[in-house]
Write an enzyme that holds these catalytic residues in place. Sequence first.
Site, PDB file in Angstrom:
ATOM      1  N   LYS A 174       0.836  -1.199   0.000  1.00 11.74           N
ATOM      2  CA  LYS A 174       0.000   0.000   0.000  1.00 11.74           C
ATOM      3  C   LYS A 174       0.877   1.258   0.000  1.00 11.74           C
ATOM      4  O   LYS A 174       2.095   1.183   0.225  1.00 11.74           O
ATOM      5  CB  LYS A 174      -0.938  -0.062   1.217  1.00 11.74           C
TER       6      LYS A 174
ATOM      7  N   TYR B 291     -12.246  -2.988  -3.215  1.00  8.85           N
ATOM      8  CA  TYR B 291     -12.771  -3.063  -1.847  1.00  8.85           C
ATOM      9  C   TYR B 291     -14.296  -2.994  -1.801  1.00  8.85           C
ATOM     10  O   TYR B 291     -14.860  -2.585  -0.787  1.00  8.85           O
ATOM     11  CB  TYR B 291     -12.167  -1.939  -1.001  1.00  8.85           C
TER      12      TYR B 291
ATOM     13  N   GLU C 219      -8.835 -10.585  -8.134  1.00  6.90           N
ATOM     14  CA  GLU C 219      -8.033  -9.374  -7.918  1.00  6.90           C
ATOM     15  C   GLU C 219      -6.883  -9.274  -8.922  1.00  6.90           C
ATOM     16  O   GLU C 219      -6.585  -8.174  -9.400  1.00  6.90           O
ATOM     17  CB  GLU C 219      -7.516  -9.357  -6.468  1.00  6.90           C
TER      18      GLU C 219
HETATM   19  P1  IDP Z   1      -7.447  -7.371   5.464  1.00 10.94           P
HETATM   20  O1  IDP Z   1      -6.670  -6.329   4.676  1.00 10.94           O
HETATM   21  O2  IDP Z   1      -6.658  -7.888   6.626  1.00 10.94           O
HETATM   22  O3  IDP Z   1      -8.016  -8.460   4.591  1.00 10.94           O
HETATM   23  P2  IDP Z   1     -10.157  -6.267   5.598  1.00 10.94           P
HETATM   24  O4  IDP Z   1     -11.111  -6.476   6.724  1.00 10.94           O
HETATM   25  O5  IDP Z   1     -10.434  -6.976   4.303  1.00 10.94           O
HETATM   26  O6  IDP Z   1      -8.681  -6.603   6.146  1.00 10.94           O
HETATM   27  O7  IDP Z   1     -10.082  -4.702   5.345  1.00 10.94           O
HETATM   28  C1  IDP Z   1      -9.424  -4.206   4.206  1.00 10.94           C
HETATM   29  C2  IDP Z   1      -8.592  -3.013   4.597  1.00 10.94           C
HETATM   30  O8  IDP Z   1      -9.458  -1.967   5.031  1.00 10.94           O
HETATM   31  C3  IDP Z   1      -7.642  -3.234   5.771  1.00 10.94           C
HETATM   32  O9  IDP Z   1      -6.429  -3.860   5.413  1.00 10.94           O
HETATM   33  C4  IDP Z   1      -7.432  -1.809   6.258  1.00 10.94           C
HETATM   34  O10 IDP Z   1      -6.513  -1.109   5.396  1.00 10.94           O
HETATM   35  C5  IDP Z   1      -8.824  -1.214   6.044  1.00 10.94           C
HETATM   36  N1  IDP Z   1      -9.618  -1.313   7.275  1.00 10.94           N
HETATM   37  C6  IDP Z   1     -10.292  -2.381   7.743  1.00 10.94           C
HETATM   38  N2  IDP Z   1     -10.906  -2.116   8.897  1.00 10.94           N
HETATM   39  C7  IDP Z   1     -10.623  -0.821   9.162  1.00 10.94           C
HETATM   40  C8  IDP Z   1     -10.970   0.061  10.245  1.00 10.94           C
HETATM   41  O11 IDP Z   1     -11.669  -0.297  11.182  1.00 10.94           O
HETATM   42  N3  IDP Z   1     -10.476   1.324  10.177  1.00 10.94           N
HETATM   43  C9  IDP Z   1      -9.701   1.773   9.139  1.00 10.94           C
HETATM   44  N4  IDP Z   1      -9.356   0.977   8.115  1.00 10.94           N
HETATM   45  C10 IDP Z   1      -9.810  -0.303   8.126  1.00 10.94           C
END
Ligand code: IDP
Length: 160
Positions: free
Chosen positions: A20, A60, A137
Amino acid sequence: VSPRRIVASSDVEQSYIMIKPDGVQRGLVGEIISRFEKKGFLLKGLKLFQCPKELAQEHYKDLKERPFFPKLIDYITSGPVICMAWEGDGVVASARKLIGATNPLQAEPGTIRGDLAVQTGRNVVHGSDSPDNGKREIALWFKEGELAQWESVQTPWLIE
Ligand code: IDP
Ligand code: MG
């Protein structure tokens, strides 16, 4: 056989891994790529890329109702990312282990997020969460012809 056909018809598992914008800005590109290289997966695609908003939203899309979604899109489009396709049996689950928990404070030491990040909103790397999403993806982030067809000389020393 075009690279796209190789991906689509392949039974070989692939994961979409993305460094990222914070990982790029913080100079962690080599460190992060190195972890997947050393593990023994095969790199099939790699590029530095400025992600358009629409692509970030599509990537996303499952999170679009979440309150942090607009900030997440701003974050992912705030600078260039490193897009990668990694291949190998079990690569999706293994990459998730190498990456660690979504919240870097909960990620185990030894994982990328556990070692290199402190906040969920700046967690340096993405990894596909299922083989189907890996395919989806990679097709989303790479154009036809951008994936290489090659085998590493290490393969016989990694896979019996
Ligand atoms: P992952 O990347 O571990 O698969 P996901 O739940 O799929 O996690 O969420 C995608 C991305 O969204 C995360 O990696 C993070 O960058 C962001 N994200 C997820 N939850 C939050 C949050 O509560 N606050 C801010 N960003 C979040
Ligand atoms: Mg996810």
